[in-house]
Design a protein around this motif. Structure first.
Motif, PDB file in Angstrom:
ATOM      1  N   VAL A 374       0.859  -1.193   0.000  1.00 27.78           N
ATOM      2  CA  VAL A 374       0.000   0.000   0.000  1.00 27.78           C
ATOM      3  C   VAL A 374       0.891   1.237   0.000  1.00 27.78           C
ATOM      4  O   VAL A 374       1.746   1.406   0.881  1.00 27.78           O
ATOM      5  CB  VAL A 374      -0.936   0.022   1.226  1.00 27.78           C
ATOM      6  CG1 VAL A 374      -1.760   1.297   1.238  1.00 27.78           C
ATOM      7  CG2 VAL A 374      -1.834  -1.204   1.237  1.00 27.78           C
ATOM      8  N   SER A 375       0.701   2.105  -0.985  1.00 32.95           N
ATOM      9  CA  SER A 375       1.433   3.373  -1.016  1.00 32.95           C
ATOM     10  C   SER A 375       0.661   4.420  -0.231  1.00 32.95           C
ATOM     11  O   SER A 375      -0.572   4.481  -0.295  1.00 32.95           O
ATOM     12  CB  SER A 375       1.623   3.842  -2.462  1.00 32.95           C
ATOM     13  OG  SER A 375       0.376   4.141  -3.063  1.00 32.95           O
ATOM     14  N   ALA A 402      -6.719   3.902   9.015  1.00 32.59           N
ATOM     15  CA  ALA A 402      -5.683   3.492   8.076  1.00 32.59           C
ATOM     16  C   ALA A 402      -5.600   1.974   7.995  1.00 32.59           C
ATOM     17  O   ALA A 402      -5.439   1.393   6.906  1.00 32.59           O
ATOM     18  CB  ALA A 402      -4.334   4.081   8.500  1.00 32.59           C
ATOM     19  N   ILE A 403      -5.719   1.300   9.151  1.00 30.71           N
ATOM     20  CA  ILE A 403      -5.691  -0.169   9.171  1.00 30.71           C
ATOM     21  C   ILE A 403      -6.904  -0.727   8.428  1.00 30.71           C
ATOM     22  O   ILE A 403      -6.801  -1.700   7.669  1.00 30.71           O
ATOM     23  CB  ILE A 403      -5.638  -0.674  10.624  1.00 30.71           C
ATOM     24  CG1 ILE A 403      -4.284  -0.320  11.245  1.00 30.71           C
ATOM     25  CG2 ILE A 403      -5.893  -2.170  10.694  1.00 30.71           C
ATOM     26  CD1 ILE A 403      -4.206  -0.565  12.736  1.00 30.71           C
ATOM     27  N   ASN A 404      -8.087  -0.110   8.628  1.00 33.98           N
ATOM     28  CA  ASN A 404      -9.286  -0.562   7.900  1.00 33.98           C
ATOM     29  C   ASN A 404      -9.098  -0.387   6.403  1.00 33.98           C
ATOM     30  O   ASN A 404      -9.507  -1.243   5.600  1.00 33.98           O
ATOM     31  CB  ASN A 404     -10.513   0.247   8.359  1.00 33.98           C
ATOM     32  CG  ASN A 404     -11.115  -0.321   9.625  1.00 33.98           C
ATOM     33  OD1 ASN A 404     -10.725  -1.398  10.065  1.00 33.98           O
ATOM     34  ND2 ASN A 404     -12.049   0.394  10.219  1.00 33.98           N
ATOM     35  N   ALA A 405      -8.468   0.728   6.001  1.00 33.17           N
ATOM     36  CA  ALA A 405      -8.221   0.962   4.580  1.00 33.17           C
ATOM     37  C   ALA A 405      -7.271  -0.095   4.022  1.00 33.17           C
ATOM     38  O   ALA A 405      -7.456  -0.607   2.908  1.00 33.17           O
ATOM     39  CB  ALA A 405      -7.654   2.362   4.379  1.00 33.17           C
ATOM     40  N   ARG A 406      -6.237  -0.440   4.788  1.00 37.40           N
ATOM     41  CA  ARG A 406      -5.310  -1.493   4.345  1.00 37.40           C
ATOM     42  C   ARG A 406      -6.049  -2.815   4.142  1.00 37.40           C
ATOM     43  O   ARG A 406      -5.843  -3.512   3.143  1.00 37.40           O
ATOM     44  CB  ARG A 406      -4.209  -1.670   5.397  1.00 37.40           C
ATOM     45  CG  ARG A 406      -3.218  -2.805   5.079  1.00 37.40           C
ATOM     46  CD  ARG A 406      -2.535  -3.279   6.341  1.00 37.40           C
ATOM     47  NE  ARG A 406      -3.484  -3.883   7.279  1.00 37.40           N
ATOM     48  CZ  ARG A 406      -3.166  -4.223   8.531  1.00 37.40           C
ATOM     49  NH1 ARG A 406      -1.945  -3.987   8.989  1.00 37.40           N
ATOM     50  NH2 ARG A 406      -4.078  -4.766   9.312  1.00 37.40           N
ATOM     51  N   ASP A 407      -6.936  -3.158   5.112  1.00 38.85           N
ATOM     52  CA  ASP A 407      -7.668  -4.420   5.000  1.00 38.85           C
ATOM     53  C   ASP A 407      -8.620  -4.426   3.819  1.00 38.85           C
ATOM     54  O   ASP A 407      -8.997  -5.494   3.320  1.00 38.85           O
ATOM     55  CB  ASP A 407      -8.445  -4.686   6.296  1.00 38.85           C
ATOM     56  CG  ASP A 407      -7.521  -4.924   7.489  1.00 38.85           C
ATOM     57  OD1 ASP A 407      -6.336  -5.239   7.252  1.00 38.85           O
ATOM     58  OD2 ASP A 407      -7.987  -4.783   8.635  1.00 38.85           O
ATOM     59  N   GLN A 411      -4.927  -6.699  -2.107  1.00 41.24           N
ATOM     60  CA  GLN A 411      -3.942  -6.821  -3.186  1.00 41.24           C
ATOM     61  C   GLN A 411      -3.073  -5.568  -3.311  1.00 41.24           C
ATOM     62  O   GLN A 411      -2.320  -5.433  -4.283  1.00 41.24           O
ATOM     63  CB  GLN A 411      -4.663  -7.078  -4.522  1.00 41.24           C
ATOM     64  CG  GLN A 411      -5.629  -8.243  -4.512  1.00 41.24           C
ATOM     65  CD  GLN A 411      -4.956  -9.541  -4.110  1.00 41.24           C
ATOM     66  OE1 GLN A 411      -3.815  -9.804  -4.517  1.00 41.24           O
ATOM     67  NE2 GLN A 411      -5.644 -10.347  -3.303  1.00 41.24           N
ATOM     68  N   GLY A 412      -3.184  -4.668  -2.349  1.00 41.86           N
ATOM     69  CA  GLY A 412      -2.434  -3.424  -2.401  1.00 41.86           C
ATOM     70  C   GLY A 412      -3.251  -2.302  -3.021  1.00 41.86           C
ATOM     71  O   GLY A 412      -4.337  -2.512  -3.566  1.00 41.86           O
ATOM     72  N   GLY A 413      -2.736  -1.090  -2.930  1.00 40.85           N
ATOM     73  CA  GLY A 413      -3.449   0.056  -3.469  1.00 40.85           C
ATOM     74  C   GLY A 413      -2.853   1.348  -2.945  1.00 40.85           C
ATOM     75  O   GLY A 413      -1.693   1.386  -2.519  1.00 40.85           O
ATOM     76  N   THR A 444      -8.655   8.171   2.485  1.00 46.20           N
ATOM     77  CA  THR A 444      -9.242   7.645   1.255  1.00 46.20           C
ATOM     78  C   THR A 444      -8.449   6.440   0.769  1.00 46.20           C
ATOM     79  O   THR A 444      -7.211   6.461   0.754  1.00 46.20           O
ATOM     80  CB  THR A 444      -9.253   8.726   0.160  1.00 46.20           C
ATOM     81  OG1 THR A 444      -9.974   9.867   0.642  1.00 46.20           O
ATOM     82  CG2 THR A 444      -9.916   8.216  -1.104  1.00 46.20           C
ATOM     83  N   ASP A 445      -9.178   5.383   0.384  1.00 47.67           N
ATOM     84  CA  ASP A 445      -8.538   4.215  -0.221  1.00 47.67           C
ATOM     85  C   ASP A 445      -9.245   3.890  -1.530  1.00 47.67           C
ATOM     86  O   ASP A 445     -10.349   4.368  -1.790  1.00 47.67           O
ATOM     87  CB  ASP A 445      -8.589   3.012   0.731  1.00 47.67           C
ATOM     88  CG  ASP A 445     -10.009   2.520   0.970  1.00 47.67           C
ATOM     89  OD1 ASP A 445     -10.596   1.903   0.059  1.00 47.67           O
ATOM     90  OD2 ASP A 445     -10.545   2.759   2.080  1.00 47.67           O
ATOM     91  N   ASN A 446      -8.594   3.084  -2.358  1.00 49.56           N
ATOM     92  CA  ASN A 446      -9.219   2.631  -3.606  1.00 49.56           C
ATOM     93  C   ASN A 446      -9.461   1.130  -3.571  1.00 49.56           C
ATOM     94  O   ASN A 446      -9.241   0.412  -4.543  1.00 49.56           O
ATOM     95  CB  ASN A 446      -8.357   3.014  -4.815  1.00 49.56           C
ATOM     96  CG  ASN A 446      -6.949   2.436  -4.728  1.00 49.56           C
ATOM     97  OD1 ASN A 446      -6.588   1.810  -3.729  1.00 49.56           O
ATOM     98  ND2 ASN A 446      -6.151   2.629  -5.772  1.00 49.56           N
TER      99      ASN A 446
END
Length: 652
Positions: A374-375, A402-407, A411-413, A444-446
């Motif tokens: 994750v970048s 941030a941890i929720n966004a990582r989960d 596959q990364g993002g 924000t995450d994708n």
């Protein structure tokens, strides 16, 4: 001769005027009969509703106005005889017009006598009251229909009361609901339908009084049937007044709503059962997630403690194991803080800080936490404002999101965190929009995103989309509790398959952010500590022995009391010669807060510091006016409290 002629002319003029008067009357048939009942005069009113002209009827017998049935029984003759004998005849009955049509008439016949008292005829006045009669008949039919309607209603008790509250009518519904037949209850007071308790408090009289004062009375309450059983009744009482406004009684409508009440109670029971089931489900999620996390933490602590007991450990290893225990204890305290924050029982320690600096300070930790797939991009607007909030809770909320966004990006993002000044908080969860100065932090995450149903539940306690044992479901609820406690808001925008954006809104602070202060090391703090006489009050033996050893290790002259009463006796025996009372809050008997107030009253020069780990005590922090050290406390926090002089407070 002249006088006699003038009198005759005057009499003729009076007779002419009288005839004009009679002819002017259109609503009454006014005419004369001779002694045998033959018509000798006829006015315009008689012609109007009987149909005969004067030339057609004068000289004819008045019996032709009667129906054949009345003539057959001699009613015309009896009418004249009654008038002659009794001085008047008055009746209502059917009469016949010239065209044979019948009408209902009111008839008055008076005898006419001369100066000597001899009967010379009759004066007859007839009025057509067909419309009045028809109205009466219509009213009668309506009353009959209404009576049949009321009697036919079996689901409602509909009856009347006199002004004193006695039953004056009774329908079939009343009999079905209350059990009394009409002959058993009419004339009895309606208060017999009330419970004994209601009669003793005067409820029946209050009901009638309310109906009079307010125009109606309506209530649901228990009522009593004839057999003594009770039922739930919906009651309406309305007053009845006549045309003059005089009270003539009350109408009372009662419906048995026992089944409805029972259905409501069953529904409430079902709701309670569902709520209990949901609570048990939430507890199940909690025990799964929290037990998993705490077992991991306890494993580290237990393993480190076992390793410390092994002989011949190098000093480097010993310090490593000690650090592992301390860090793990801090993580356990943070997990407990998340539970309290969700319940809004976690007291905050607000400070004014710059949001941009805090977010940038978290950058390295966030990069390490989310991992290399994750970048992370940090975007801070220029001159982004400061806020007054608990900085530790703020950082915890950002890390959790941030941890929720990582989960959400297995596959990364890309994870983008930005901070900006705004003057508007949009409508969130049906709450109205808020105008004002705020700082907004976007995470924000994708990743996978969320559907609408999931978005509606993400801030619920222990709700998680992760596998059992993979999380407590407290991260977002902690962020929600922190935002609300800080006077702000949190929102989410997400579309399934397209990622999510969480935004925390916090009110901008008018004061400047306080500069960061580097903390002193434990060794420095211990060297600076003055030796004080400390009275420690703790009812738990394990905690008490540990705290006693800790205080003595810090060079404090410490006496241990196991409850508040014992502490007061010790203070009295030592004439209050203590510098500090360090007391737990929740204890059997007198509480720590009560003890603190008593010490402050009797020995005002002695400082008091409270300590507790109970959520309700922590939530009420500050209400008692004494400094509070939250359990579990670190060595540094305890030394800070011991280092405070005079009456200053220490919030730890």
């Amino acid at each position: 001769m002249s006088a006699t002629r003038n009198q005759h002319l005057l009499a003729m003029e009076n007779e002419r005027r009288f005839q004009l008067l009679l002819d002017a009357v259109k609503d009454y048939a006014i005419y004369l009969l001779d002694a045998d009942g033959f018509v000798v005069s006829w006015n315009a009113g008689a012609q109007r509703f009987k149909g005969y002209s004067a030339s057609e009827i004068i000289g004819e017998h008045f019996s032709r106005f009667y129906t054949p049935e009345d003539r057959a029984i001699g009613l015309p003759l009896r009418a004249l005889q009654t008038a002659a004998l009794e001085g008047k005849f008055e009746a209502e009955g059917w009469r016949v017009r010239k065209d044979g049509q019948r009408f209902w008439a009111n008839v008055v016949i008076d005898p006419v006598k001369d100066e000597t008292g001899a009967l010379i005829g009759y004066a007859k006045v007839t009025r057509d009251i067909s419309q009045k009669k028809e109205a009466e008949r219509a009213l009668f039919r309506s009353e009959q229909q209404f009576r049949l309607l009321v009697q036919g209603v079996r689901d409602y008790a509909i009856y009347m009361l006199d002004p004193d509250g006695n039953v004056s009518s009774w329908n079939a519904g009343a009999e079905a609901i209350k059990g009394y037949r009409a002959e058993e209850i009419v004339g009895h007071h309606f208060s017999r339908f009330y419970t004994e308790g209601d009669r003793e408090t005067g409820e029946p009289a209050k009901a009638l009084r309310t109906a009079l004062l307010q125009g109606t009375f309506e209530k649901e309450a228990l009522r009593v049937r004839k057999d003594g059983t009770t039922f739930w009744a919906h009651v309406v009482i309305d007053p009845i007044h006549d045309d003059a406004g005089v009270l003539t009684g009350f109408t009372k409508i009662t419906r048995d709503v026992t089944e409805r009440r029972r259905a409501q109670e069953e529904l409430e029971t079902a709701r309670e059962a569902l709520a209990h089931s949901q609570k048990m489900e939430a507890i199940g999620r909690l025990t799964g997630g929290v037990a998993h996390d705490f077992n991991n933490l306890l494993t580290v602590i237990r393993s480190s403690a076992d390793l410390l007991q092994l002989p011949n450990q190098t000093e480097e290893k010993r310090q490593r194991y000690i650090s592992a225990i301390a860090e793990t204890a801090d993580r356990a305290a943070q997990l407990t803080g998340q539970l309290l924050a969700f319940a809004r029982r976690q007291p905050l320690e607000p400070e004014t800080f710059c949001v941009g600096e805090r977010v940038r300070g978290l950058e390295r930790l966030i990069i390490t936490t989310v991992g290399s797939p994750v970048s992370v991009k940090i975007e801070i607007e220029e001159a982004v404002g400061s806020v007054t909030a608990d900085p530790n809770q703020f950082e915890s909320a950002i890390l959790n999101m941030a941890i929720n966004a990582r989960d959400a990006m297995p596959q990364g993002g890309e994870l983008r965190i930005s901070a900006r000044n705004v003057r508007h908080v949009p409508s969130v969860r049906r709450h109205a929009a808020i105008e004002g100065e705020f700082v907004a932090v976007d995470i924000t995450d994708n990743g996978t995103g969320m559907d609408a149903e999931t978005q509606g539940r993400i801030f619920e306690p222990f709700f998680t989309t992760k596998e059992v044992g993979k999380g407590t479901g407290l991260g977002l609820s902690q962020a929600y509790g922190f935002a609300k406690q800080s006077g702000g808001e949190i929102s989410v925008q997400s579309r399934f398959g397209e990622g999510s954006t969480f935004t925390i809104y916090l009110p901008r602070a008018t004061a400047r952010a306080a500069p960061d202060r580097a903390g002193s090391t434990p060794a420095q703090l211990r060297d600076e500590l003055p030796t004080q006489r400390v009275l420690m009050v703790e009812d738990n033996e394990v905690v008490g022995r540990f705290a006693l050893a800790l205080l003595e290790e810090l060079g404090q002259s410490t006496v241990w009391a196991t409850n508040a009463e014992s502490a007061l006796r010790t203070m009295e025996s030592q004439n209050g010669a203590f510098d500090l009372v360090f007391t737990d809050v929740v204890m059997p008997g007198m509480s720590g807060v009560e003890l603190a107030k008593e010490v402050e009253r009797r020995w005002p020069n002695c400082r008091v510091v409270l300590t507790s780990g109970y959520s309700h005590v922590l939530a009420e922090e500050g209400n008692h006016g004494f400094p509070l050290l939250r359990k579990p406390y670190s060595l540094e926090r305890l030394m800070e409290v011991l280092g405070v002089s005079g009456k200053e407070t220490a919030q730890a």
